[in-house]
Write a protein that holds these residues in place. Structure first.
Motif: not given
Length: 171
Positions: A40-41, A46-48, A153-156, A162-165
């Motif tokens: 889901g992440l 991708t959509d973001t 920048g903030q979203a990235v 989140a993805i790394t964790y």
């Protein structure tokens, strides 16, 4: 055999058995890996990025209605992912208690029972909040290219956390 040598042999045998039994123990410091959260992440990431790329040159307030459904879809999916990621129980054990004591001595906030949210759930929630703020700015006045870059920048940053964790949990 002398009693001292016999005792030494028994102690070695006991230590060997203890080492073997302890080697099978694993201390869990993080919640369990959940493939649905990771999938889901990846999809929401991708959509973001597609939405942010489409807005990279700025937007006009008059075209906001064409983006509203994208905003609402992404924010809803992010909120659902944050809830799903946060619903996994954080383990409670002596290791986390020791870590909390060390953090407390250094003046850092401890991982308490009240704050047992996995870092990925927090980061995902922050992405949702960022998109919510961007949506509100877009609705009121449109988003300039510089604002779009700042929101991205903030979203990235939060998506990367989140993805790394979550990927780390797969180990």
């Amino acid at each position: 055999m002398k009693p001292a040598v016999q005792l030494l042999c028994w102690m070695r045998l006991y230590l060997l058995g203890l080492c073997i039994s302890l080697s099978g123990c694993a201390t869990q410091l993080a919640p369990a890996y959940d493939k649905t959260v990771v999938d889901g992440l990846a999809a929401v990431n991708t959509d973001t990025m597609i939405l942010l790329a489409s807005m990279s040159n700025g937007t006009d307030k008059s075209s906001f209605p064409s983006r509203l459904d994208n905003y609402n879809s992404l924010i809803g999916r992010l909120d659902a992912l944050s809830l799903q990621a946060g619903a996994r129980p954080m383990p409670k054990n002596k290791v986390t208690d020791t870590i909390n004591q060390l953090l407390d001595k250094r003046g850092s906030p401890a991982m308490s029972d009240d704050d047992s949210t996995p870092p990925s759930a927090y980061a995902i929630k922050k992405v949702s909040e960022t998109l919510g703020k961007m949506r509100d700015v877009d609705r009121l006045q449109g988003v300039t290219a510089y604002e779009a870059q700042a929101f991205k920048g903030q979203a990235v940053i939060y998506l990367d956390q989140a993805i790394t964790y979550e990927n780390f949990l797969q180990r």
